[in-house]
Design a protein around this motif. Structure first.
Motif, mmCIF file in Angstrom:
data_model
loop_
_atom_site.group_PDB
_atom_site.id
_atom_site.type_symbol
_atom_site.label_atom_id
_atom_site.label_comp_id
_atom_site.label_asym_id
_atom_site.label_seq_id
_atom_site.Cartn_x
_atom_site.Cartn_y
_atom_site.Cartn_z
ATOM 1 N N ALA A 1 -19.725 38.413 -5.824
ATOM 2 C CA ALA A 1 -18.701 38.363 -6.865
ATOM 3 C C ALA A 1 -17.356 38.566 -6.182
ATOM 4 C CB ALA A 1 -18.964 39.440 -7.914
ATOM 5 N N VAL A 2 -16.312 38.419 -6.929
ATOM 6 C CA VAL A 2 -14.968 38.581 -6.377
ATOM 7 C C VAL A 2 -14.194 39.561 -7.249
ATOM 8 C CG1 VAL A 2 -12.796 37.427 -5.813
ATOM 9 C CG2 VAL A 2 -14.979 36.252 -5.413
ATOM 10 N N TYR A 3 -13.654 40.559 -6.596
ATOM 11 C CA TYR A 3 -12.779 41.519 -7.265
ATOM 12 C C TYR A 3 -11.348 41.102 -6.972
ATOM 13 C CZ TYR A 3 -10.145 45.781 -8.046
ATOM 14 O OH TYR A 3 -9.217 46.683 -8.488
ATOM 15 N N VAL A 4 -10.508 41.054 -7.978
ATOM 16 C CA VAL A 4 -9.103 40.723 -7.800
ATOM 17 C C VAL A 4 -8.298 41.999 -8.019
ATOM 18 C CG1 VAL A 4 -7.182 39.304 -8.578
ATOM 19 C CG2 VAL A 4 -9.516 38.378 -8.636
ATOM 20 N N ASP A 5 -7.601 42.430 -6.961
ATOM 21 C CA ASP A 5 -6.854 43.681 -7.083
ATOM 22 C C ASP A 5 -5.510 43.452 -7.784
ATOM 23 O OD1 ASP A 5 -5.072 42.692 -5.196
ATOM 24 O OD2 ASP A 5 -5.713 44.028 -3.583
ATOM 25 N N ALA A 6 -4.738 44.497 -7.929
ATOM 26 C CA ALA A 6 -3.483 44.436 -8.670
ATOM 27 C C ALA A 6 -2.475 43.471 -8.052
ATOM 28 C CB ALA A 6 -2.878 45.838 -8.763
ATOM 29 N N ASP A 7 -2.596 43.230 -6.751
ATOM 30 C CA ASP A 7 -1.696 42.294 -6.072
ATOM 31 C C ASP A 7 -2.210 40.862 -6.098
ATOM 32 O OD1 ASP A 7 0.059 44.370 -5.400
ATOM 33 O OD2 ASP A 7 -1.101 44.828 -3.573
ATOM 34 N N GLY A 8 -3.331 40.648 -6.748
ATOM 35 C CA GLY A 8 -3.899 39.309 -6.836
ATOM 36 C C GLY A 8 -4.773 38.919 -5.661
ATOM 37 N N ARG A 9 -4.990 39.861 -4.741
ATOM 38 C CA ARG A 9 -5.888 39.567 -3.609
ATOM 39 C C ARG A 9 -7.319 39.478 -4.097
ATOM 40 N NH1 ARG A 9 -5.391 43.915 0.910
ATOM 41 N NH2 ARG A 9 -5.501 45.093 -0.993
ATOM 42 N N GLU A 10 -8.022 38.499 -3.614
ATOM 43 C CA GLU A 10 -9.437 38.348 -3.966
ATOM 44 C C GLU A 10 -10.285 38.990 -2.885
ATOM 45 O OE1 GLU A 10 -10.253 34.240 -4.663
ATOM 46 O OE2 GLU A 10 -9.122 34.229 -6.526
ATOM 47 N N ILE A 11 -11.134 39.899 -3.308
ATOM 48 C CA ILE A 11 -11.979 40.632 -2.375
ATOM 49 C C ILE A 11 -13.435 40.359 -2.753
ATOM 50 C CG2 ILE A 11 -12.590 42.899 -1.462
ATOM 51 C CD1 ILE A 11 -9.723 43.761 -2.461
ATOM 52 N N PRO A 12 -14.132 39.546 -1.946
ATOM 53 C CA PRO A 12 -15.534 39.271 -2.272
ATOM 54 C C PRO A 12 -16.415 40.485 -1.969
ATOM 55 C CG PRO A 12 -14.903 38.140 -0.258
ATOM 56 C CD PRO A 12 -13.685 38.824 -0.769
ATOM 57 N N TYR A 13 -17.457 40.632 -2.762
ATOM 58 C CA TYR A 13 -18.406 41.723 -2.541
ATOM 59 C C TYR A 13 -19.783 41.302 -3.040
ATOM 60 C CZ TYR A 13 -17.926 42.790 -7.515
ATOM 61 O OH TYR A 13 -17.916 42.727 -8.880
ATOM 62 N N LEU A 14 -20.785 42.005 -2.539
ATOM 63 C CA LEU A 14 -22.150 41.767 -3.001
ATOM 64 C C LEU A 14 -22.397 42.541 -4.277
ATOM 65 C CD1 LEU A 14 -24.484 42.016 0.111
ATOM 66 C CD2 LEU A 14 -24.014 40.007 -1.267
ATOM 67 N N ARG A 15 -23.046 41.886 -5.223
ATOM 68 C CA ARG A 15 -23.462 42.620 -6.413
ATOM 69 C C ARG A 15 -24.593 43.559 -6.003
ATOM 70 N NH1 ARG A 15 -21.321 40.978 -11.110
ATOM 71 N NH2 ARG A 15 -20.405 38.906 -11.180
ATOM 72 N N ARG A 16 -24.854 44.511 -6.822
ATOM 73 C CA ARG A 16 -25.881 45.504 -6.533
ATOM 74 C C ARG A 16 -27.254 44.840 -6.445
ATOM 75 N NH1 ARG A 16 -26.467 51.325 -9.202
ATOM 76 N NH2 ARG A 16 -28.379 51.894 -8.184
ATOM 77 N N ARG A 17 -27.970 45.201 -5.427
ATOM 78 C CA ARG A 17 -29.341 44.720 -5.272
ATOM 79 C C ARG A 17 -30.262 45.618 -6.093
ATOM 80 N NH1 ARG A 17 -33.397 46.564 -1.791
ATOM 81 N NH2 ARG A 17 -35.094 45.095 -1.611
ATOM 82 N N GLN A 18 -31.053 45.010 -6.965
ATOM 83 C CA GLN A 18 -31.983 45.775 -7.783
ATOM 84 C C GLN A 18 -33.277 45.984 -7.013
ATOM 85 O OE1 GLN A 18 -31.157 47.073 -10.805
ATOM 86 N NE2 GLN A 18 -29.129 46.245 -10.358
ATOM 87 N N VAL A 19 -33.622 47.226 -6.792
ATOM 88 C CA VAL A 19 -34.869 47.540 -6.093
ATOM 89 C C VAL A 19 -36.003 47.424 -7.107
ATOM 90 C CG1 VAL A 19 -36.154 49.298 -4.825
ATOM 91 C CG2 VAL A 19 -33.678 49.071 -4.498
ATOM 92 N N PRO A 20 -37.017 46.635 -6.783
ATOM 93 C CA PRO A 20 -38.113 46.456 -7.744
ATOM 94 C C PRO A 20 -38.938 47.730 -7.931
ATOM 95 C CG PRO A 20 -38.508 45.237 -5.699
ATOM 96 C CD PRO A 20 -37.177 45.885 -5.566
ATOM 97 N N GLN A 21 -39.589 47.806 -9.067
ATOM 98 C CA GLN A 21 -40.502 48.917 -9.328
ATOM 99 C C GLN A 21 -41.687 48.815 -8.378
ATOM 100 O OE1 GLN A 21 -40.150 51.435 -11.715
ATOM 101 N NE2 GLN A 21 -38.074 50.605 -11.827
#
Length: 109
Positions: free
Chosen positions: A19-39
């Protein structure tokens, strides 16, 4: 069309969405979404290993799964986050499983 994963197929992060987080200055910071650990109950058990002195998660992954970098599959299947926790106590029984979503052989009942 989705972009290819930046992680190799044997990585625990392969296939995890970005996903991409856009900070207050408009910078796009890509990041991994949370990995769901299976039961742990979602895995088909194919074996059990009793920990002995000198065992390590990567060595067990190589022995049972054919790739030392798949140690995270053993961690997932046994409900631990830290791979050292798997082998810290001799005598602990570690379940060896098929990958999540792969069903095991049917047994006569």
């Amino acid at each position: 069309m989705t972009s290819p994963s930046p992680y190799p197929r044997n990585s625990r992060y392969f296939g995890v969405e970005t996903a991409v987080y856009v900070d207050a200055d408009g910078r796009e910071i890509p990041y991994l979404r949370r990995r769901q650990v299976p039961q742990t109950s979602s895995f088909a058990v194919v074996g059990v290993h009793e920990v002995t002195d000198g065992d390590r998660a990567d060595l067990l992954a190589h022995r049972y799964l054919g790739d030392p970098e798949l140690w995270w599959r053993l961690a997932d299947a046994n409900g631990v986050v830290d791979p050292d926790e798997l082998t810290a106590v001799p005598g602990r029984r570690i379940t060896i499983t098929l990958p999540e979503g792969v069903t095991g052989p049917r047994t006569a009942g």
